[in-house]
Design an enzyme around this catalytic site. Structure first.
Site, PDB file in Angstrom:
ATOM      1  N   SER A 145     -48.042  31.034  12.084  1.00  0.00           N
ATOM      2  CA  SER A 145     -46.607  31.494  12.551  1.00  0.00           C
ATOM      3  C   SER A 145     -45.687  31.424  11.271  1.00  0.00           C
ATOM      4  O   SER A 145     -45.480  30.376  10.633  1.00  0.00           O
ATOM      5  CB  SER A 145     -46.023  30.850  13.641  1.00  0.00           C
TER       6      SER A 145
ATOM      7  N   HIS B 256     -48.839  35.837  12.770  1.00  0.00           N
ATOM      8  CA  HIS B 256     -48.058  35.608  13.910  1.00  0.00           C
ATOM      9  C   HIS B 256     -46.450  35.639  13.700  1.00  0.00           C
ATOM     10  O   HIS B 256     -46.159  34.828  13.011  1.00  0.00           O
ATOM     11  CB  HIS B 256     -48.336  34.236  14.623  1.00  0.00           C
TER      12      HIS B 256
ATOM     13  N   ASP C 253     -42.598  35.891  15.174  1.00  0.00           N
ATOM     14  CA  ASP C 253     -41.962  35.387  16.062  1.00  0.00           C
ATOM     15  C   ASP C 253     -40.504  36.113  16.150  1.00  0.00           C
ATOM     16  O   ASP C 253     -39.828  35.980  15.340  1.00  0.00           O
ATOM     17  CB  ASP C 253     -41.677  33.874  16.314  1.00  0.00           C
TER      18      ASP C 253
ATOM     19  N   MET D  33     -36.682  36.577  17.834  1.00  0.00           N
ATOM     20  CA  MET D  33     -35.989  35.959  18.747  1.00  0.00           C
ATOM     21  C   MET D  33     -34.715  36.568  19.023  1.00  0.00           C
ATOM     22  O   MET D  33     -34.193  36.885  17.689  1.00  0.00           O
ATOM     23  CB  MET D  33     -35.917  34.292  18.567  1.00  0.00           C
TER      24      MET D  33
ATOM     25  N   HIS E 109     -44.801  38.573  18.610  1.00  0.00           N
ATOM     26  CA  HIS E 109     -44.531  37.889  19.852  1.00  0.00           C
ATOM     27  C   HIS E 109     -42.985  37.894  20.006  1.00  0.00           C
ATOM     28  O   HIS E 109     -41.978  37.277  19.269  1.00  0.00           O
ATOM     29  CB  HIS E 109     -44.911  36.294  19.671  1.00  0.00           C
TER      30      HIS E 109
ATOM     31  N   MET F 157     -39.709  37.353  21.873  1.00  0.00           N
ATOM     32  CA  MET F 157     -38.895  36.509  22.849  1.00  0.00           C
ATOM     33  C   MET F 157     -37.634  37.160  23.047  1.00  0.00           C
ATOM     34  O   MET F 157     -36.633  36.642  22.407  1.00  0.00           O
ATOM     35  CB  MET F 157     -38.996  35.184  22.087  1.00  0.00           C
TER      36      MET F 157
ATOM     37  N   MET G 234     -47.513  29.488  26.093  1.00  0.00           N
ATOM     38  CA  MET G 234     -46.522  28.593  25.253  1.00  0.00           C
ATOM     39  C   MET G 234     -46.906  27.188  25.776  1.00  0.00           C
ATOM     40  O   MET G 234     -46.964  26.975  26.821  1.00  0.00           O
ATOM     41  CB  MET G 234     -45.124  29.013  25.525  1.00  0.00           C
TER      42      MET G 234
ATOM     43  N   ASP H  99     -49.706  28.701  21.805  1.00  0.00           N
ATOM     44  CA  ASP H  99     -48.461  28.787  20.719  1.00  0.00           C
ATOM     45  C   ASP H  99     -47.713  27.549  21.018  1.00  0.00           C
ATOM     46  O   ASP H  99     -46.722  27.572  22.266  1.00  0.00           O
ATOM     47  CB  ASP H  99     -47.746  30.025  21.158  1.00  0.00           C
TER      48      ASP H  99
HETATM   49  C1  DX5 Z   1     -41.952  29.299  19.269  1.00  0.00           C
HETATM   50  C2  DX5 Z   1     -42.756  30.359  18.379  1.00  0.00           C
HETATM   51  C3  DX5 Z   1     -43.907  29.715  17.798  1.00  0.00           C
HETATM   52  C4  DX5 Z   1     -43.557  28.599  16.976  1.00  0.00           C
HETATM   53  C5  DX5 Z   1     -44.680  27.731  16.728  1.00  0.00           C
HETATM   54  O1  DX5 Z   1     -41.063  29.775  20.066  1.00  0.00           O
HETATM   55  O2  DX5 Z   1     -43.390  31.181  19.605  1.00  0.00           O
HETATM   56  O3  DX5 Z   1     -44.716  30.700  17.365  1.00  0.00           O
HETATM   57  O4  DX5 Z   1     -43.450  29.375  15.558  1.00  0.00           O
HETATM   58  O5  DX5 Z   1     -44.381  26.687  15.709  1.00  0.00           O
HETATM   59  P1  DX5 Z   1     -45.191  25.272  15.726  1.00  0.00           P
HETATM   60  O6  DX5 Z   1     -46.627  25.777  15.509  1.00  0.00           O
HETATM   61  O7  DX5 Z   1     -44.437  24.652  14.604  1.00  0.00           O
HETATM   62  O8  DX5 Z   1     -44.918  24.348  16.958  1.00  0.00           O
HETATM   63 ZN    ZN Z   2     -45.042  32.493  18.752  1.00  0.00          ZN
END
Ligand code: DX5
Ligand code: ZN
Length: 220
Positions: free
Chosen positions: A7, A32, A34, A36, A65, A67, A136, A174
């Site tokens: 990620s 990956h 993310d 947000m 991903h 969010m 998650m 994740d």
């Molecule tokens: C959290 C993200 C993850 C995050 C994981 O909301 O969706 O992808 O980056 O990070 P680690 O592996 O550090 O928990």
């Molecule tokens: Zn993620």
């Protein structure tokens, strides 16, 4: 062997090109990414322009991903930015089936993410339409959190559901994945391991990726 999806949320954004190069040279399978929005989750990360730049730096699969609320407003833009897989949250989508159809009609693979409190059974009537479940294992919004142990039970339940229906949906885990817990996660039935802090927090990220990749997959 599981697929490994580092990620970029935990990457050094001042050195993004180098971070992408490192992943390209590593055994990582997917990037990956993310996204947000500060509404669905209590954090804001990066969006379309950053993903478009990352897309130019790699030929590996870009696993985006989302969010965010109302992901349907941006589905086409994420396709244009270069997403290969687009994952939306079940908790953010009252018309989830429509979201999935939209993603697939644009030629992307479709994923559904579920938060830690969302039962696996909620996936029953969408499972045959999707390519990926992003489960998650922390509360969405931040990297570097601890893995929630109950996730292992949820993975086993989902693995059973997928196998009974003879589907090829991938289970992606994740949050809080480490070299220490990766084997138990894969043993429970996971196919894809996301790792942010574990990879980018290390001074030897390629070696960490290789160690995650070495985890043996017994459920195949
Ligand atoms: C959290 C993200 C993850 C995050 C994981 O909301 O969706 O992808 O980056 O990070 P680690 O592996 O550090 O928990
Ligand atoms: Zn993620």
């Amino acid at each position: 062997m599981p697929l490994i999806a580092p990620s970029l949320l935990s990457a050094n954004f001042l050195r993004l090109e180098d971070e992408c190069k490192m992943l390209n040279e590593s055994e990582a399978d997917w990037f990956h990414l993310d996204v947000m929005d500060g509404r669905f989750v209590p954090n804001i990360s990066f969006g379309l322009p950053v993903i478009a730049q990352i897309r130019k730096s790699t030929s590996k699969i870009c696993d985006v991903h989302l969010m965010i609320l109302e992901p349907e407003k941006f589905t086409e833009e994420f396709k244009e930015a270069g997403a290969d897989i687009l994952t939306v949250h079940i908790e953010a989508c009252p018309h989830l089936h429509r979201n999935i159809e939209q993603i697939k009609s644009l030629g992307m693979q479709a994923g559904v993410a579920i938060n830690p409190h969302t039962p696996v059974s909620f996936l029953k009537d969408i499972l045959h339409d999707i390519d990926l479940v992003c489960m998650m294992s922390v509360n969405a919004g931040f990297g570097g959190q601890a893995f929630i142990p109950h996730t292992l039970e949820k993975i086993k339940e989902l693995r059973k559901m997928i196998d009974e229906k003879q589907l090829s949906v991938k289970i992606e885990i994740d949050g809080g994945v480490t070299v220490g817990n990766a084997q138990s996660i894969v043993d429970a039935g996971a196919d894809v391991l996301v790792a942010g802090n574990t990879v980018f927090g290390s001074i030897m990220p390629k070696e960490v990726i290789a160690r995650l990749k070495q985890v043996s997959k017994n459920h195949e």
